[in-house]
Motif scaffolding. Structure first.
Motif, short mmCIF file in Angstrom:
data_model
loop_
_atom_site.label_atom_id
_atom_site.label_comp_id
_atom_site.label_asym_id
_atom_site.label_seq_id
_atom_site.Cartn_x
_atom_site.Cartn_y
_atom_site.Cartn_z
N ILE A 5 -1.85 32.54 7.91
CA ILE A 5 -2.13 31.28 8.61
C ILE A 5 -3.57 31.28 9.09
O ILE A 5 -4.03 32.25 9.70
N LEU A 55 -5.33 29.52 11.82
CA LEU A 55 -5.01 28.78 13.04
C LEU A 55 -6.27 28.16 13.62
O LEU A 55 -7.26 28.85 13.83
N CYS A 96 -7.89 25.59 11.98
CA CYS A 96 -8.56 25.78 10.68
C CYS A 96 -9.86 25.02 10.53
O CYS A 96 -10.66 25.34 9.65
N SER A 138 -3.73 25.19 9.88
CA SER A 138 -3.19 24.36 10.97
C SER A 138 -4.30 23.99 11.94
O SER A 138 -5.13 24.82 12.31
N ASP A 152 -0.85 20.26 14.01
CA ASP A 152 0.09 20.85 14.96
C ASP A 152 -0.65 21.20 16.24
O ASP A 152 -1.86 21.42 16.23
N LEU A 167 0.63 26.49 16.99
CA LEU A 167 1.64 26.76 15.95
C LEU A 167 3.01 26.31 16.44
O LEU A 167 4.02 26.95 16.16
N ARG A 192 5.89 26.12 14.03
CA ARG A 192 6.08 27.28 13.16
C ARG A 192 7.15 28.20 13.74
O ARG A 192 7.19 28.45 14.95
N VAL A 240 -2.54 36.15 10.88
CA VAL A 240 -3.12 34.94 11.46
C VAL A 240 -4.62 35.17 11.58
O VAL A 240 -5.05 36.20 12.11
N ASP A 259 0.56 31.89 20.72
CA ASP A 259 1.19 31.31 19.53
C ASP A 259 1.18 32.30 18.37
O ASP A 259 2.18 32.46 17.67
N ALA A 260 0.04 32.95 18.16
CA ALA A 260 -0.07 33.93 17.08
C ALA A 260 0.91 35.08 17.30
O ALA A 260 1.59 35.52 16.36
N VAL A 298 4.46 34.02 16.38
CA VAL A 298 4.69 33.72 14.96
C VAL A 298 4.54 34.96 14.08
O VAL A 298 5.14 35.04 13.00
#
Length: 373
Positions: free
Chosen positions: A235, A237, A239, A260, A287, A290, A293, A301, A324-325, A328
């Motif tokens: 991912i 994140l 981006c 994302s 989003d 995440l 996700r 990530v 978030d990372a 996920v």
């Protein structure tokens, strides 16, 4: 009740959540009020571009609950905040239609209210769309805080409209009025630039951070791409224009790569960048971090965390993205992150994600890899 009276009544109750909230960050300010005061739209349909948290759209609906509004908000957090604020204020959003920044947003519009973006390229894309697709008698009322405005904004509007004038300043805010659209100079977005030094063509819409360039933090992190693990699910994140996602996808053709971002302009830019480089398999999503996700669904990530929320500089964004990372990532998965060295994120990464090692450091940036516990 008119829109200005409605603003005065509801503005103190507007909140930024789920966006970053702090004592010095507000959901509506004097520039929203000035735009409404100078729009003089009555109960006519309007287009609203750049409403941050509902400071423009919700007073318009409070004053005239059946008014048709077409709205574009770049940040998904802004859209969710507007919806939360509407529920809290018991304002019906049925007359409001959300749009992408495209021709349908402004087609045949006669009144367009704009919260001015800071980037001139973002304003150029907005002004070009209005000039090309709105009604010939369209009026544009674009406002902002004076400290974030430049004379270049007048020049951008004058490129697309025959009449541009500035209002008298009030409460450290100002409005620019534009009329007489000239559609001959519209278009040209996204813009794409080939960067042979990193082997990628970057495409960007006007509001995308760094435009079609490769920002220096991303460029530094790209130098460590060969050291990143070869994984099944990766991912990018936050981006932006999708440079990191595209580079990783090209280097790892068997990986499932997701890009994302909370910004609609970034998402559209990342899709264009992926397509321009033959990496169409990248899944690009808008989003809040995440949020959509699943837990423990990624092995890697990659993150170049922002430190701006709109015009405000804040250190509250990165820890949310680290969390978030961490959620996920699968156990043993890695978060690769580049950050300005003075921000000293390593203790936060250790606490939120897991054991963190320094991969590289320059005079300005640090690259770390954190392993999910």
């Amino acid at each position: 009740m008119n829109a200005l009276e409605a603003f005065d009544a509801i503005a103190p109750r507007l909140r930024r959540a789920p966006d970053v909230e702090a004592h010095d960050l507000v959901a509506a300010d004097a520039s929203d009020r000035l735009i409404l005061s100078e729009a003089d739209a009555g109960d006519a349909p309007v287009v609203v571009i750049g409403d941050r948290y509902g400071g423009l759209s919700l007073p318009l609906l409070r004053a005239h609950p059946t008014r048709a509004i077409r709205l574009h908000q770049d940040a998904i957090t802004g859209r969710r905040a507007l919806e939360r604020n509407a529920r809290a204020l018991d304002i019906d959003l049925a007359p409001l239609a959300m749009h992408a920044l495209d021709a349908d947003l402004v087609r045949d519009a006669r009144v367009v209210l704009v919260q001015l973006p800071r980037a001139l390229d973002a304003l150029d894309e907005i002004a070009g769309l209005i000039a090309a697709h709105a009604a010939p008698d369209v009026r544009v009322v674009a406002g902002g805080r004076i400290k974030h405005m430049t004379l270049g904004m007048n020049d951008v509007l004058a490129r697309h409209f025959r009449e541009v004038r500035a209002s008298r300043a009030a409460s450290k805010s100002r409005v620019l009025h534009a009329a007489g659209p000239d559609p001959r100079r519209s278009g040209g977005w996204p813009r794409c630039v080939r960067h042979d030094d990193v082997g990628i063509t970057v495409c960007a819409h006007g509001a995308a951070f760094a435009g079609a360039s490769v920002d220096i933090g991303t460029r530094f992190l790209l130098g460590f791409l060969p050291d990143m693990p070869d994984v099944r699910d990766a991912i990018d994140l936050g981006c932006g224009t999708g440079v990191l996602a595209t580079a990783y996808a090209l280097a790892h053709p068997d990986a499932a790569v997701v890009a994302s971002d909370q910004s609609a302009a970034a998402v559209a830019s990342a899709r264009a960048t992926a397509a321009a480089n033959g990496a169409d398999r990248i899944a690009v999503v808008q989003d809040d971090g995440l949020g959509t996700r699943a837990d423990a669904s990624a092995d890697l990530v990659i993150l170049n965390p922002p430190f701006h929320s709109g015009a405000a500089v804040t250190d509250a964004i990165a820890p949310r993205l680290f969390a978030d990372a961490a959620r996920v990532l699968r156990p043993g998965g890695e978060l690769w992150c580049v950050w300005n060295s003075h921000l000293a994120y390593r203790p936060a990464l250790e606490r939120i994600v897991g054991p963190t090692r320094q991969v590289g450091r320059s005079t300005r940036f640090t690259v770390t890899a954190s392993t999910r516990r």
